[in-house]
Design a protein around this motif. Structure first.
Motif, PDB file in Angstrom:
ATOM      1  N   LEU A  57      44.239  30.948  35.417  1.00  0.00           N
ATOM      2  CA  LEU A  57      45.017  30.899  36.658  1.00  0.00           C
ATOM      3  C   LEU A  57      45.983  32.070  36.776  1.00  0.00           C
ATOM      4  O   LEU A  57      46.244  32.560  37.870  1.00  0.00           O
ATOM      5  CB  LEU A  57      45.759  29.570  36.767  1.00  0.00           C
ATOM      6  N   GLU A  58      46.505  32.526  35.657  1.00  0.00           N
ATOM      7  CA  GLU A  58      47.403  33.680  35.673  1.00  0.00           C
ATOM      8  C   GLU A  58      46.654  34.937  36.102  1.00  0.00           C
ATOM      9  O   GLU A  58      47.178  35.763  36.844  1.00  0.00           O
ATOM     10  CB  GLU A  58      48.010  33.879  34.280  1.00  0.00           C
ATOM     11  N   ASN A  59      45.414  35.085  35.638  1.00  0.00           N
ATOM     12  CA  ASN A  59      44.616  36.263  35.952  1.00  0.00           C
ATOM     13  C   ASN A  59      43.881  36.161  37.288  1.00  0.00           C
ATOM     14  O   ASN A  59      43.496  37.186  37.860  1.00  0.00           O
ATOM     15  CB  ASN A  59      43.612  36.531  34.827  1.00  0.00           C
ATOM     16  N   TYR A  60      43.680  34.966  37.768  1.00  0.00           N
ATOM     17  CA  TYR A  60      42.997  34.732  39.046  1.00  0.00           C
ATOM     18  C   TYR A  60      43.820  33.753  39.879  1.00  0.00           C
ATOM     19  O   TYR A  60      43.453  32.592  40.049  1.00  0.00           O
ATOM     20  CB  TYR A  60      41.576  34.190  38.798  1.00  0.00           C
ATOM     21  N   PRO A  61      44.948  34.195  40.424  1.00  0.00           N
ATOM     22  CA  PRO A  61      45.853  33.298  41.156  1.00  0.00           C
ATOM     23  C   PRO A  61      45.212  32.668  42.394  1.00  0.00           C
ATOM     24  O   PRO A  61      45.647  31.609  42.835  1.00  0.00           O
ATOM     25  CB  PRO A  61      47.036  34.182  41.519  1.00  0.00           C
ATOM     26  N   THR A  62      44.172  33.290  42.944  1.00  0.00           N
ATOM     27  CA  THR A  62      43.510  32.681  44.107  1.00  0.00           C
ATOM     28  C   THR A  62      42.843  31.367  43.734  1.00  0.00           C
ATOM     29  O   THR A  62      42.662  30.507  44.596  1.00  0.00           O
ATOM     30  CB  THR A  62      42.454  33.630  44.706  1.00  0.00           C
ATOM     31  N   SER A  68      42.968  27.844  45.770  1.00  0.00           N
ATOM     32  CA  SER A  68      41.701  27.216  46.175  1.00  0.00           C
ATOM     33  C   SER A  68      41.635  25.783  45.715  1.00  0.00           C
ATOM     34  O   SER A  68      41.069  24.922  46.390  1.00  0.00           O
ATOM     35  CB  SER A  68      40.522  27.983  45.588  1.00  0.00           C
ATOM     36  N   LEU A  69      42.178  25.490  44.559  1.00  0.00           N
ATOM     37  CA  LEU A  69      42.079  24.149  44.006  1.00  0.00           C
ATOM     38  C   LEU A  69      43.115  23.196  44.567  1.00  0.00           C
ATOM     39  O   LEU A  69      43.007  21.987  44.415  1.00  0.00           O
ATOM     40  CB  LEU A  69      42.176  24.201  42.480  1.00  0.00           C
ATOM     41  N   THR A  70      44.145  23.728  45.232  1.00  0.00           N
ATOM     42  CA  THR A  70      45.168  22.835  45.778  1.00  0.00           C
ATOM     43  C   THR A  70      44.845  22.392  47.185  1.00  0.00           C
ATOM     44  O   THR A  70      45.407  21.425  47.666  1.00  0.00           O
ATOM     45  CB  THR A  70      46.554  23.508  45.776  1.00  0.00           C
TER      46      THR A  70
END
Length: 57
Positions: free
Chosen positions: A44-49, A53-55
């Motif tokens: 999640l740190e490296n792919y914040p999108t 997307s999951l929220t």
């Protein structure tokens, strides 16, 4: 967890490979990180999108 709320497949995106909704990141790509020992936090740190997307549902 209802995986269908987060994963979809479209022949026009990544040749139909399952991807995380609202991204072009394949499930296979993300699972590769877990198999290499990455934690959920590192991904999640490296792919914040992904977090965004999951929220959304």
């Amino acid at each position: 967890m209802n995986w269908k709320a987060y994963i979809h497949s479209n022949p026009k995106i990544r040749l139909g490979k399952p991807v995380i909704k609202r991204t072009r990141l394949s499930v296979e790509f993300i699972l590769g990180f877990f198999s290499e020992g990455w934690t959920q936090e590192q991904i999640l740190e490296n792919y914040p999108t992904l977090n965004q997307s999951l929220t959304y549902s």
